[in-house]
Design an enzyme around this catalytic site. Structure first.
Site, PDB file in Angstrom:
ATOM      1  N   ASP A  97     -15.745   9.207   9.541  1.00 41.76           N
ATOM      2  CA  ASP A  97     -17.050   8.798  10.066  1.00 41.76           C
ATOM      3  C   ASP A  97     -17.290   9.577  11.357  1.00 41.76           C
ATOM      4  O   ASP A  97     -16.432  10.338  11.812  1.00 41.76           O
ATOM      5  CB  ASP A  97     -17.126   7.283  10.256  1.00 41.76           C
ATOM      6  CG  ASP A  97     -16.163   6.782  11.316  1.00 41.76           C
ATOM      7  OD1 ASP A  97     -15.513   7.617  11.986  1.00 41.76           O
ATOM      8  OD2 ASP A  97     -16.042   5.563  11.477  1.00 41.76           O
ATOM      9  N   ASP A 270     -16.534   2.036   1.636  1.00 44.68           N
ATOM     10  CA  ASP A 270     -15.344   1.799   2.454  1.00 44.68           C
ATOM     11  C   ASP A 270     -15.515   0.450   3.109  1.00 44.68           C
ATOM     12  O   ASP A 270     -16.639   0.004   3.323  1.00 44.68           O
ATOM     13  CB  ASP A 270     -15.198   2.865   3.553  1.00 44.68           C
ATOM     14  CG  ASP A 270     -16.089   2.553   4.752  1.00 44.68           C
ATOM     15  OD1 ASP A 270     -15.623   1.886   5.700  1.00 44.68           O
ATOM     16  OD2 ASP A 270     -17.272   2.931   4.733  1.00 44.68           O
ATOM     17  N   CYS A 308      -1.750  -8.580 -12.518  1.00 46.01           N
ATOM     18  CA  CYS A 308      -1.792  -7.554 -11.472  1.00 46.01           C
ATOM     19  C   CYS A 308      -0.440  -6.832 -11.407  1.00 46.01           C
ATOM     20  O   CYS A 308       0.609  -7.468 -11.335  1.00 46.01           O
ATOM     21  CB  CYS A 308      -2.109  -8.185 -10.121  1.00 46.01           C
ATOM     22  SG  CYS A 308      -2.160  -6.976  -8.784  1.00 46.01           S
ATOM     23  N   CYS A 310       0.764  -5.093  -8.973  1.00 49.26           N
ATOM     24  CA  CYS A 310       1.185  -4.758  -7.608  1.00 49.26           C
ATOM     25  C   CYS A 310       2.486  -5.455  -7.230  1.00 49.26           C
ATOM     26  O   CYS A 310       2.914  -6.416  -7.871  1.00 49.26           O
ATOM     27  CB  CYS A 310       0.074  -5.092  -6.605  1.00 49.26           C
ATOM     28  SG  CYS A 310       0.159  -6.742  -5.921  1.00 49.26           S
ATOM     29  N   CYS A 313       2.542  -9.241  -6.585  1.00 50.79           N
ATOM     30  CA  CYS A 313       2.451 -10.130  -7.747  1.00 50.79           C
ATOM     31  C   CYS A 313       3.750 -10.230  -8.537  1.00 50.79           C
ATOM     32  O   CYS A 313       3.808 -10.896  -9.564  1.00 50.79           O
ATOM     33  CB  CYS A 313       1.260  -9.713  -8.628  1.00 50.79           C
ATOM     34  SG  CYS A 313      -0.304 -10.121  -7.813  1.00 50.79           S
ATOM     35  N   HIS A 338      -1.826  -6.038  -2.378  1.00 52.70           N
ATOM     36  CA  HIS A 338      -2.520  -6.709  -3.484  1.00 52.70           C
ATOM     37  C   HIS A 338      -4.039  -6.513  -3.387  1.00 52.70           C
ATOM     38  O   HIS A 338      -4.694  -6.191  -4.380  1.00 52.70           O
ATOM     39  CB  HIS A 338      -2.207  -8.207  -3.519  1.00 52.70           C
ATOM     40  CG  HIS A 338      -3.077  -8.931  -4.500  1.00 52.70           C
ATOM     41  ND1 HIS A 338      -2.842  -8.907  -5.859  1.00 52.70           N
ATOM     42  CD2 HIS A 338      -4.242  -9.608  -4.333  1.00 52.70           C
ATOM     43  CE1 HIS A 338      -3.806  -9.558  -6.484  1.00 52.70           C
ATOM     44  NE2 HIS A 338      -4.667  -9.990  -5.584  1.00 52.70           N
TER      45      HIS A 338
HETATM   46 ZN   LIG Z   1      -1.252  -8.168  -7.045  1.00 50.10          ZN
END
Ligand SMILES: [Zn+2]
Length: 379
Positions: A97, A270, A308, A310, A313, A338
């Protein structure tokens, strides 16, 4: 003058029943599949995460903050150390930016005239000047792939004369930024201002489109207006932007804002929400947010979301609850992972839905899931 080859943009398909677009943005550090969400790397780091973890969430492009990096360590030092990609260890595309949002919205401004904005550093109290030319120079030293023009942002609500003055200055400064830009490997995007005034938004968009920038951002939103007011600004602005240029909605937002904006033709986003909320123990899910400090999670063996992939999780909600109660740093890290993963999966779902021309089905399904728990307060 900026060469047209610094970045290229191509629309792959457009929804038949709304303005959602599937597109790609090519930069000298790689290609970004659009619509896309950029994690925010304010100080040359996405807070709490290594670049490998950021990449692992599916992110292809990150945002760097000119204001923060210019104050500390300083753009010249980042340049000496090889530019922002080398400095932070991220080899994918980076958008910076211009610093306008931080200078104007964080009450550090001491004076603004047509020449420049004068503000006080929050790091050491120094009085500093940010002109359109210096904003470009800093971003060229950082060597980002996409740079933004210096704009005059006005916190809302504001008097009509104030909004008009800032909007006119934004157009004049965009032209000066364009004149100052010299890097062949950096694209410079313009920013449309105008507050909630439809006439000013139209005027600003028309002037900036005449100047033919390689991309356009809608700025000055998420600064105190309601979601309905924000969507109304997009309804006015998006139809005026050239279809063959990318459209970036700055600093927005919640998952529902992203769906509403993609529907109106926005390609790029963003926002600090996934990481900031993650640090504050809030997890995004398809059934609405979960607040992990809440006692109801104490004995819960389930992951945040069953499907999920990730690393958060792999654990139970009970474990994540424990980490926050014990003030362990892994709690904020896991929830940041997450939430970024959640946003990137949302963007991937959006892209696939547009490709198969089922975006509005996805829109209705996601909105229904998020609404379900808002009333029930399960989190
Ligand atoms: Zn997750």
């Amino acid at each position: 003058m900026m060469p047209p080859s610094a970045c290229s943009f191509q629309v792959l398909s457009i929804s038949s029943d709304c303005d959602a677009r599937r597109a790609v943005l090519r930069t000298s550090h790689g290609t970004v599949q659009l619509p896309a969400f950029m994690p925010v790397g304010t100080q040359g780091t996405v807070k709490g995460l290594t670049v490998d973890l950021v990449r692992g969430t599916g992110a292809e492009m990150v945002l760097g903050n000119t204001y923060h990096l210019a104050l500390r360590p300083g753009a010249e030092i980042v340049d000496e150390l090889g530019g922002l990609h080398r400095f932070m260890g991220w080899d994918g595309p980076i958008l910076t930016d211009s610093g306008g949002f931080q200078v104007f919205s964080l009450e550090r401004l001491t004076k603004v005239d047509d020449r420049a904005a004068v503000f006080r550093s929050h790091v050491d109290g120094r009085i500093l000047t940010l002109s359109p030319e210096r904003a470009v120079e800093i971003q060229e030293l950082l060597r980002s792939d996409i740079a933004m023009v210096l704009d005059h942002v006005v916190p809302l609500p504001a008097a009509p004369a104030t909004v008009r003055d800032a909007c006119e200055r934004t157009v004049a400064w965009a032209e000066r930024c364009r004149q100052a830009a010299s890097r062949e490997d950096q694209g410079l995007f313009a920013i449309i201002q105008g507050g909630l005034d439809a006439g000013l938004r139209r005027w600003c968009a028309a002037r900036l489109v005449e100047l033919d920038f390689p991309g356009y951002a809608v700025g000055g939103l998420s600064v105190g207006e309601t979601p309905a007011e924000m969507y109304a600004v997009l309804d006015v602005t998006c139809p005026l932007l050239p279809t063959h240029r990318p459209r970036y909605l700055m600093g927005v937002g919640r998952p529902e804002d992203i769906l509403e904006s993609v529907r109106r033709g926005i390609d790029l986003f963003d926002c600090v929400l996934p990481t900031r909320n993650g640090r504050n123990a809030l997890a995004f899910t398809d059934n609405g947010p979960l607040r992990l400090r809440n006692q109801i999670h104490r004995r819960d063996p389930r992951p945040l979301e069953p499907d999920c992939p990730c690393s958060a999780c792999r654990h139970s909600r009970g474990y994540l609850h424990h980490l926050f109660k014990a003030n362990e740093m892994l709690g904020p890290i896991l929830l940041s992972i997450h939430n970024l993963n959640y946003y990137q999966r949302l963007m991937a779902d959006i892209r696939e839905a547009i490709e198969t021309d089922r975006f509005l089905d996805l829109f209705q399904r996601k909105m229904a899931g998020w609404r379900l728990t808002r009333g029930g307060e399960r989190c």
